[in-house]
Enzyme design. Structure first.
Site, PDB file in Angstrom:
ATOM      1  N   GLY A  81       0.904  -1.213   0.007  1.00  0.00           N
ATOM      2  CA  GLY A  81       0.059  -0.020   0.149  1.00  0.00           C
ATOM      3  C   GLY A  81       1.040   1.371  -0.020  1.00  0.00           C
ATOM      4  O   GLY A  81       2.154   1.168  -0.026  1.00  0.00           O
ATOM      5  N   GLY A 160      -2.475  -4.488   8.722  1.00  0.00           N
ATOM      6  CA  GLY A 160      -3.970  -4.673   8.622  1.00  0.00           C
ATOM      7  C   GLY A 160      -5.006  -3.707   7.936  1.00  0.00           C
ATOM      8  O   GLY A 160      -4.831  -3.102   6.945  1.00  0.00           O
ATOM      9  N   LEU A 161      -5.763  -3.396   8.861  1.00  0.00           N
ATOM     10  CA  LEU A 161      -6.810  -2.289   8.503  1.00  0.00           C
ATOM     11  C   LEU A 161      -7.026  -1.119   9.457  1.00  0.00           C
ATOM     12  O   LEU A 161      -6.670  -1.336  10.528  1.00  0.00           O
ATOM     13  CB  LEU A 161      -8.172  -3.210   8.290  1.00  0.00           C
ATOM     14  CG  LEU A 161      -8.917  -3.717   9.290  1.00  0.00           C
ATOM     15  CD1 LEU A 161      -9.686  -2.699  10.257  1.00  0.00           C
ATOM     16  CD2 LEU A 161      -9.928  -4.711   8.846  1.00  0.00           C
ATOM     17  N   CYS A 178      -3.513   6.846   0.369  1.00  0.00           N
ATOM     18  CA  CYS A 178      -3.227   5.631  -0.315  1.00  0.00           C
ATOM     19  C   CYS A 178      -3.139   5.821  -1.692  1.00  0.00           C
ATOM     20  O   CYS A 178      -2.845   5.104  -2.673  1.00  0.00           O
ATOM     21  CB  CYS A 178      -4.539   4.742  -0.317  1.00  0.00           C
ATOM     22  SG  CYS A 178      -5.121   4.501   1.471  1.00  0.00           S
TER      23      CYS A 178
END
Length: 237
Positions: A81, A160-161, A178
């Site tokens: 990412g 993760g998130l 992002c």
């Protein structure tokens, strides 16, 4: 016959980013040799910008020297990412799980993380969905409400998130979130007219959505914040 699987959740509270990174690295090593079972860290960070392994520094829109004046830090990571922001009032989950044990590939894993956030949003009447091509994460219309950046090493996950409950969205103006230009960032608070419960309740709901989507039959809870200050306990992981 389906084999029952358990998930241990560590509730960490507010954790400095580098401390959380150090803990993840320790847990990943332990998970690779089956010293621990699948583990999920639930936490928040002080204002922090992180870059992925592609090092897209150009997506930081202010000089790095100015970050201290706005109370933020910048850290480089080995996750996938682009640049993102972590801060208070954002629910963060770092799964340390074996994809091999649960029979998932990388793409399916990311999709299930996205579904976890979509399910949480739906509890509050917010219609969230997957993004378009090259738009990872979770979106409400053209506004991003949840980000994903993962690392997978020998089938064991980390990072993760991050789901926006009610963070200060002004921090996102200092980056191209992002790496996706001309898209807004939003939050659960902004997208619903409902009275929200406490953030602890919302984070627990997010965890339960995760456990259901990933097929865990049981969830155990652990208060993990003190571990970071206990060298003996940390070394014993």
């Amino acid at each position: 016959m389906r084999v029952p699987r358990s998930l241990e959740v560590w509730k960490m509270g507010m954790v400095n980013y580098l401390d959380a990174l150090r803990l993840q690295e320790k847990l990943v090593s332990a998970r690779k040799v089956n010293k621990i079972s699948d583990t999920l860290l639930s936490l928040q960070h002080p204002p922090t910008y992180t870059l992925g392994k592609r090092r897209t520094d150009h997506n930081l829109l202010i000089p790095e020297s100015d970050l201290k004046s706005i109370g933020a830090e910048l850290h480089h990571t080995q996750r996938g990412g682009d640049i993102t922001f972590h801060g208070p009032h954002q629910a963060i989950l770092y799964p340390i799980i074996s994809l091999r044990d649960i029979g998932l590939g990388a793409r399916n894993y990311v999709e299930k993380l996205e579904l976890t956030m979509i399910d949480l949003a739906s509890l509050y009447g917010v219609k969230a969905s997957l993004g378009g091509r090259c738009e990872t994460g979770v979106w409400v219309g053209g506004r991003k409400i949840g980000a994903i950046g993962v690392r997978i090493s020998y089938a064991v996950t980390s990072h993760g998130l991050a789901f926006n409950i009610d963070p200060d969205l002004n921090y996102f103006k200092n980056i191209v979130p992002c790496g996706i230009a001309k898209k807004e960032v939003t939050s659960l608070r902004r997208e619903t007219n409902l009275e929200l419960p406490t953030e602890e309740v919302i984070q627990e709901q997010l965890i339960l959505c995760f456990a259901r989507i990933f097929g865990y039959s049981s969830v155990s809870w652990k208060e993990g914040a003190s571990l970071l200050n206990d060298k003996k306990e940390f070394d014993e992981i």
